[in-house]
Scaffold this active site. Structure first.
Site, PDB file in Angstrom:
ATOM      1  N   ARG A   1     -63.219 -33.502  18.086  1.00 53.17           N
ATOM      2  CA  ARG A   1     -61.774 -33.496  17.575  1.00 53.17           C
ATOM      3  C   ARG A   1     -61.283 -34.839  17.123  1.00 53.17           C
ATOM      4  O   ARG A   1     -60.435 -34.936  16.172  1.00 53.17           O
ATOM      5  CB  ARG A   1     -60.677 -32.964  18.426  1.00 53.17           C
ATOM      6  CG  ARG A   1     -59.249 -32.894  17.823  1.00 53.17           C
ATOM      7  CD  ARG A   1     -58.210 -32.187  18.749  1.00 53.17           C
ATOM      8  NE  ARG A   1     -58.511 -32.594  20.258  1.00 53.17           N
ATOM      9  CZ  ARG A   1     -57.925 -33.529  20.862  1.00 53.17           C
ATOM     10  NH1 ARG A   1     -57.278 -34.420  20.237  1.00 53.17           N
ATOM     11  NH2 ARG A   1     -57.976 -33.498  22.098  1.00 53.17           N
TER      12      ARG A   1
ATOM     13  N   ASP B   1     -55.121 -34.432  -6.269  1.00 51.99           N
ATOM     14  CA  ASP B   1     -56.027 -33.407  -5.687  1.00 51.99           C
ATOM     15  C   ASP B   1     -57.072 -33.066  -6.818  1.00 51.99           C
ATOM     16  O   ASP B   1     -56.720 -32.541  -7.908  1.00 51.99           O
ATOM     17  CB  ASP B   1     -55.193 -32.117  -5.370  1.00 51.99           C
ATOM     18  CG  ASP B   1     -56.147 -30.909  -5.125  1.00 51.99           C
ATOM     19  OD1 ASP B   1     -57.210 -30.968  -5.377  1.00 51.99           O
ATOM     20  OD2 ASP B   1     -55.387 -30.037  -4.274  1.00 51.99           O
TER      21      ASP B   1
ATOM     22  N   LYS C   1     -64.703 -25.850  -1.633  1.00 49.05           N
ATOM     23  CA  LYS C   1     -64.989 -25.346  -3.374  1.00 49.05           C
ATOM     24  C   LYS C   1     -66.121 -26.091  -3.556  1.00 49.05           C
ATOM     25  O   LYS C   1     -67.353 -25.970  -3.097  1.00 49.05           O
ATOM     26  CB  LYS C   1     -63.652 -25.696  -4.385  1.00 49.05           C
ATOM     27  CG  LYS C   1     -62.453 -25.164  -3.639  1.00 49.05           C
ATOM     28  CD  LYS C   1     -62.209 -23.699  -3.508  1.00 49.05           C
ATOM     29  CE  LYS C   1     -60.900 -23.320  -2.779  1.00 49.05           C
ATOM     30  NZ  LYS C   1     -59.728 -23.892  -2.986  1.00 49.05           N
TER      31      LYS C   1
ATOM     32  N   TYR D   1     -51.659 -26.179  -6.577  1.00 44.39           N
ATOM     33  CA  TYR D   1     -52.048 -25.068  -5.780  1.00 44.39           C
ATOM     34  C   TYR D   1     -50.924 -24.365  -5.079  1.00 44.39           C
ATOM     35  O   TYR D   1     -50.269 -25.103  -4.335  1.00 44.39           O
ATOM     36  CB  TYR D   1     -52.998 -25.562  -4.800  1.00 44.39           C
ATOM     37  CG  TYR D   1     -53.844 -24.619  -3.990  1.00 44.39           C
ATOM     38  CD1 TYR D   1     -54.626 -23.624  -4.303  1.00 44.39           C
ATOM     39  CD2 TYR D   1     -53.416 -24.460  -2.612  1.00 44.39           C
ATOM     40  CE1 TYR D   1     -55.323 -22.573  -3.558  1.00 44.39           C
ATOM     41  CE2 TYR D   1     -53.985 -23.407  -1.682  1.00 44.39           C
ATOM     42  CZ  TYR D   1     -54.941 -22.694  -2.152  1.00 44.39           C
ATOM     43  OH  TYR D   1     -55.470 -21.617  -1.437  1.00 44.39           O
TER      44      TYR D   1
HETATM   45  C1  LIG Z   1     -58.488 -24.002  -2.468  1.00 44.98           C
HETATM   46  C2  LIG Z   1     -57.464 -25.368  -2.908  1.00 44.98           C
HETATM   47  C3  LIG Z   1     -56.628 -26.012  -1.770  1.00 44.98           C
HETATM   48  C4  LIG Z   1     -56.744 -25.282  -0.307  1.00 44.98           C
HETATM   49  O1  LIG Z   1     -57.991 -25.603   0.110  1.00 44.98           O
HETATM   50  P1  LIG Z   1     -58.537 -24.419   1.378  1.00 44.98           P
HETATM   51  O2  LIG Z   1     -59.761 -25.402   1.482  1.00 44.98           O
HETATM   52  O3  LIG Z   1     -58.352 -23.237   1.043  1.00 44.98           O
HETATM   53  O4  LIG Z   1     -57.373 -25.022   2.640  1.00 44.98           O
HETATM   54  C5  LIG Z   1     -56.013 -27.129  -2.432  1.00 44.98           C
HETATM   55  N1  LIG Z   1     -56.099 -27.185  -3.638  1.00 44.98           N
HETATM   56  C6  LIG Z   1     -56.679 -26.835  -4.631  1.00 44.98           C
HETATM   57  C7  LIG Z   1     -56.795 -27.124  -6.132  1.00 44.98           C
HETATM   58  C8  LIG Z   1     -57.459 -25.623  -4.413  1.00 44.98           C
HETATM   59  O5  LIG Z   1     -58.348 -25.027  -5.146  1.00 44.98           O
END
Ligand SMILES: *Cc1c(COP(=O)(O)O)cnc(C)c1O
Length: 385
Positions: free
Chosen positions: A50, A176, A201, A104
């Protein structure tokens, strides 16, 4: 002797390569252990998964830092966890966060529903209008947050003017970069202070892990780690191991997806049944020139608008045989989703149309299938629509 700077693929595979001892595993061992033995009487930090100091977690953090050109990086158990803790690491009660409105949906909710309770005020601006950033700033503004390229219009945001403004005002610029991956864009090279990924992703790339990451200075990443230890979003070691395996092919995957994205977008642009194609690699895209200048590739994400709205879109979706109708992105399988039912479900049809995402808009995450097959599948589905 100064070492040569290694290329992105070498870093994605080896991190910082070291001489290997004889008889050691070439693939990294999986440390599927919650805890580790600690020396008796030691006051050093204990090893405990953790805490983020399991070797599988540590290795991928180093690798991502090398890919982003950051001092440090840390993986967490989801992109949302990474986003939440990155912001909590730089914001305090009484602070104001200036965010792009094209982000998002989950992050939008986090800001709207939770940050107020923590005494953090959030306001939203259109990220493509450079002057609005400065106008929306307040005395209490502490950080700026944006996503580039944006979902689902694939707008590319010019970071440099925003970064210059943030530097002048002493604000943290948080980006992001999930859609770009470090192969197509590295925000820190353009003045950002902190990079966030949904590693679910492109970084993992195989649609089998939920994870997130934060990359930036040692100091901020240490603060994110401290928050992670007490709020509890550590990544499971096996998920870390899978991400390590996924990252080894990051550059080949994303570069191939760049090629497939361009081929499919160019084909779509020639179809009568498709009224609009949103892809930064097409000269018709509003940010094409900027994209050519700042992106390493135009990516595997594509937005299309079908003539005939929702009904045409649904007929097209039902006829597709390769693309899976599923949210998420960045994997080896082509996925398609409808923003009206996913990322933009909280808006009315009019609001969506105004935002440039009319009903009937489809978002594709192109995988690694043969582009000829993807195009043939689109063609037969369009013929039925
Ligand atoms: C999917 C996504 C998130 C959230 O990510 P998770 O892994 O599903 O928690 C945040 N920002 C973007 C641009 C995303 O595509």
């Amino acid at each position: 002797m100064k070492r040569r700077r290694l290329g992105l693929s070498t870093r994605a595979i080896h991190g910082d390569p070291k001489a290997r001892a004889d008889w050691t595993a070439v693939a990294p061992p999986l440390y599927q252990s919650s805890t580790f033995t600690n020396p008796v009487g030691s006051t050093a930090e204990v090893l405990y998964s953790r805490y983020g100091n399991n070797p599988n977690q540590v290795d991928i953090g180093k690798k991502l830092a090398l890919l982003e050109g950051a001092e440090a990086a840390l993986f967490l158990s989801s992109g949302m966890g990474a986003c939440a803790l990155a912001h909590l690491a730089v914001l305090r009660p009484g602070d104001h966060l200036l965010a792009s409105e094209w982000i998002y949906g989950g992050v939008h909710r986090l800001f709207r529903e939770e940050f107020g309770k923590l005494g953090i005020d959030v306001s939203f601006v259109n990220p493509t209008q450079q002057r609005t950033w400065k106008k929306a700033m307040r005395k209490t503004t502490r950080a700026v947050f944006l996503e580039t390229p944006t979902n689902p219009l694939m707008r590319v945001i010019d970071l440099e003017p925003v970064a210059t403004l943030c530097k002048a005002e002493g604000l943290a610029l948080i980006v992001d970069s999930t859609f770009a991956s470090p192969v197509n864009f590295r925000p820190l090279e353009h003045g950002a202070d902190l990079v966030i990924h949904s590693a679910t992703k492109y970084l993992n790339g195989h649609t089998d892990v939920i994870a997130g990451a934060v990359a930036g200075t040692d100091q901020v990443v240490e603060e994110v780690r401290r928050l992670m230890q007490v709020w509890g979003q550590a990544l499971d070691p096996f998920a870390a191991w899978l991400i390590d395996r996924g990252m080894r092919t990051l550059t080949v995957r994303v570069r191939r997806q760049n090629e497939i994205g361009l081929a499919v977008a160019e084909w779509c642009a020639k179809q009568d049944a498709i009224s609009k194609v949103h892809y930064p690699g097409l000269p018709s895209h509003p940010d094409h020139e900027l994209a050519k200048r700042v992106l390493g590739g135009f990516g595997g994400m594509l937005g299309i608008e079908l003539k005939g709205g929702v009904r045409a879109a649904e007929r097209f979706l039902k006829a597709l045989t390769i693309a899976a109708h599923a949210p998420s992105l960045g994997g080896v399988e082509t996925l398609v989703s409808e923003p009206r039912l996913t990322s933009h479900a909280s808006l009315t049809a009019e609001q969506r149309a105004q935002a440039g995402i009319p009903d009937g808009f489809l978002r594709f995450s192109l995988g690694l299938e043969d582009p000829d097959d993807l195009i043939a599948d689109f063609a037969q589905a369009l013929a039925r629509h």
